[in-house]
Scaffold this active site. Structure first.
Site, short mmCIF file in Angstrom:
data_model
loop_
_atom_site.label_atom_id
_atom_site.label_comp_id
_atom_site.label_asym_id
_atom_site.label_seq_id
_atom_site.Cartn_x
_atom_site.Cartn_y
_atom_site.Cartn_z
N GLU A 184 9.71 17.30 14.55
CA GLU A 184 9.98 17.10 13.12
C GLU A 184 9.06 18.01 12.31
O GLU A 184 7.84 18.01 12.52
CB GLU A 184 9.74 15.64 12.72
CG GLU A 184 10.07 15.41 11.26
CD GLU A 184 9.97 13.95 10.84
OE1 GLU A 184 8.94 13.32 11.16
OE2 GLU A 184 10.91 13.45 10.20
N LYS A 236 0.85 -1.20 0.00
CA LYS A 236 0.00 0.00 0.00
C LYS A 236 0.88 1.24 0.00
O LYS A 236 1.50 1.58 1.00
CB LYS A 236 -0.92 0.05 1.22
CG LYS A 236 -1.93 1.20 1.07
CD LYS A 236 -2.39 1.77 2.38
CE LYS A 236 -1.87 3.14 2.71
NZ LYS A 236 -1.98 4.22 1.77
N GLU A 238 10.14 2.72 10.41
CA GLU A 238 11.11 3.76 10.06
C GLU A 238 10.36 5.08 10.17
O GLU A 238 9.54 5.39 9.31
CB GLU A 238 11.56 3.50 8.61
CG GLU A 238 12.94 3.95 8.34
CD GLU A 238 13.89 3.41 9.35
OE1 GLU A 238 14.32 4.22 10.20
OE2 GLU A 238 14.19 2.21 9.34
N CYS A 276 13.20 12.06 6.01
CA CYS A 276 13.32 11.76 7.43
C CYS A 276 14.74 12.04 7.90
O CYS A 276 14.98 12.21 9.08
CB CYS A 276 12.87 10.35 7.74
SG CYS A 276 13.68 9.13 6.75
C1 UN1 Z 1 13.79 9.03 3.89
O1 UN1 Z 1 13.81 10.25 3.90
O2 UN1 Z 1 12.84 8.41 4.40
O3 UN1 Z 1 19.71 9.16 3.13
C2 UN1 Z 1 14.82 8.20 3.21
C3 UN1 Z 1 18.81 9.69 2.47
C4 UN1 Z 1 18.12 8.87 1.41
C5 UN1 Z 1 16.97 8.14 1.98
C6 UN1 Z 1 16.00 8.98 2.75
N1 UN1 Z 1 19.06 7.97 0.83
O4 UN1 Z 1 18.45 10.85 2.65
#
Ligand code: UN1
Length: 492
Positions: free
Chosen positions: A383, A173, A248, A282
């Site tokens: 965040e 999904k 994550e 993230c």
């Molecule tokens: C994400 O933002 O969930 O290291 C992943 C990084 C990328 C992956 C980000 N290779 O910013």
């Protein structure tokens, strides 16, 4: 107008609801297409198809599974440009970054394809004679893959590729905003000859579709990337139902700049990490922990460069920063500007929603920097997931490390210093899943473990060999060829 469908048991099908949702380009407002608003019954059908396929797929030799993944990787290479353009249209990131997203997916696909000829287990001596011990990786069964919109191709591959190579089948999904990219990936699997039912795609809301996958008794594992709030819900439900959950979640990543750092190098790393993907990673650097001795120089250089960044449509070569993904995300990001100002932080550049000319059609926010932020302020703790970063002054390395660790998240961190001792201190004392020395907080490579500590996750890691631990279960096997009863712990 393009009308997209779910993919269940090897067929493209409408949702049983007959309802659809629309996605528009976040830079231009143009319609991308319509997508099925799926129901619990659709999820039920997808899980059944996946369960049925599992018993064939798990017995299909792993090197053969790898061959299909190699074909998928090849098709991703051939379509890289087209996929990248569609990604920019769908979620806004600039074309160069969209290409990088596809490349990350290609890298992961080939890495996991290669695992088809490894998937190593272990042999271990027995405490008894004429007995052979080993442990092997076994698939879990049907796995649920729930992905965000910020890496519409890369993140699904981080989950789907290790799941498949290990012999699991998948119910996928994607985020509603990036459902078209999910369709493109699944089309490629179909073309590469993946057997029916091994991957199933169901689109729609997290509330209905995500929850139905999460709660289905035949789904053994949920691999989820997204917000900490939703992740907590997935975690609680997963625990209640006794299923494996891999999370994550958020980050509040800091870049420390020491007084001995190469300031221009740090400026490059901060701008790339804070404003790349419009801060919607993230791993984004939403805090800059600056030694007071270089704070002013650093902030002046950052502000000058950030102020000159061109907002625009990601398909135009001159664009530095694209839109954020949606109107609601724009509001959320912008609300932090007011929060920062109310808290007494000093706004040095940006801070506005961009509404000039063409920009008024999309969800554009100026790259924003706050200075003299206190570590306890909300803009230094929460965040934001947008192009806003907070400069926090400190007097030395101990304080810098304390501030870096002083948030609930623990994904990525960085230190700029020319002093090797300080770099090693940071490596030792900063508790994040990822740490960079003299580089920004983004840009993880797919063959190393990816993930974070504390509220960022639940102890699992994606990517690299660590991903296989999420998608497999160890089976310990004892073969006794002595021809007599041998009692462990007793007859030794
Ligand atoms: C994400 O933002 O969930 O290291 C992943 C990084 C990328 C992956 C980000 N290779 O910013």
């Amino acid at each position: 107008m393009a009308q997209f469908k779910n993919f269940i048991g090897g067929k493209w099908v409408d949702s049983r609801s007959g309802e659809e949702f629309e996605r528009t380009n976040p830079a231009t407002g143009e319609l991308i297409g319509t997508f099925p608003k799926s129901t619990e019954e659709d999820v039920q059908a997808a899980v059944e198809a996946a369960r049925e396929a599992f018993n064939r797929w798990r017995l299909y030799p792993a090197p053969k599974r790898g061959e299909i993944l190699y074909r998928v990787g090849q098709l991703l290479i051939e379509r890289k440009e087209q996929l990248a353009r569609e990604m920019t249209e769908e979620m806004g990131k600039v074309l160069t970054e969209a290409r990088g997203d596809v490349q990350e997916g290609i890298d992961m696909t080939f890495y996991m394809a290669g695992e088809g000829r490894r998937l190593w287990g272990q042999t271990t001596p027995s405490e008894l004679p004429n007995k052979w011990n080993m442990s092997v990786r076994k698939p879990l069964g049907v796995v649920g893959v729930i992905t965000p919109w910020n890496f519409p191709l890369a993140i699904p591959t981080w989950k789907i590729m290790p799941a498949l190579i290990a012999g699991n089948t998948v119910v996928f999904k994607p985020a509603s905003y990036t459902s078209r990219m999910a369709v493109r990936l699944v089309e490629i699997f179909q073309e590469a000859g993946l057997p029916d039912g091994v991957i199933n795609l169901v689109m729609g809301s997290g509330e209905t579709v995500g929850n139905a996958i999460l709660r289905h008794p035949d789904v053994a594992l949920i691999s989820f990337t997204g917000s900490t709030d939703t992740g907590t819900h997935v975690s609680v439900e997963g625990a209640r139902l006794g299923k494996r959950v891999s999370l994550e979640l958020g980050g509040k990543n800091a870049i420390i700049v020491m007084d001995d750092a190469d300031i221009d190098l740090a400026v490059d790393g901060i701008l790339w990490s804070a404003f790349g993907t419009s801060g919607q990673r993230c791993t984004a650097a939403s805090r800059v922990i600056a030694h007071r001795a270089i704070q002013q120089e650093l902030v002046e250089k950052l502000a000058a460069r950030a102020g000159g960044m061109r907002l625009g449509y990601g398909l135009e070569e001159t664009t530095d920063i694209g839109p954020v993904v949606s109107a609601s995300q724009l509001e959320r990001v912008h609300s932090y500007v007011a929060i920062g100002q109310d808290e007494g932080a000093e706004l040095v550049v940006g801070g506005k929603i961009a509404r000039d000319g063409e920009l008024a059609r999309g969800h554009f926010h100026e790259s924003t920097i706050f200075n003299n932020v206190k570590p306890t302020m909300r803009i230094a703790q929460e965040e934001i997931f947008g192009p806003v970063t907070a400069v926090i002054p400190v007097d030395g390395l101990d304080e810098a490390i304390e501030v870096a660790n002083g948030v609930k998240y623990g994904l990525s961190a960085a230190i700029y210093t020319r002093d090797v001792n300080k770099a090693f201190r940071a490596m030792q004392d900063i508790f994040t899943g990822i740490l960079y020395v003299n580089a920004g907080t983004i840009g993880a490579e797919i063959h190393l473990p990816f993930g974070g500590t504390k509220a960022t996750g639940n102890g699992h890691r994606e990517a690299g060999q660590a991903a296989l631990d999420v998608f497999t279960e160890w089976q310990s096997i004892y073969v006794d060829y002595s021809g007599r009863l041998q009692r462990a712990q007793i007859d030794t």
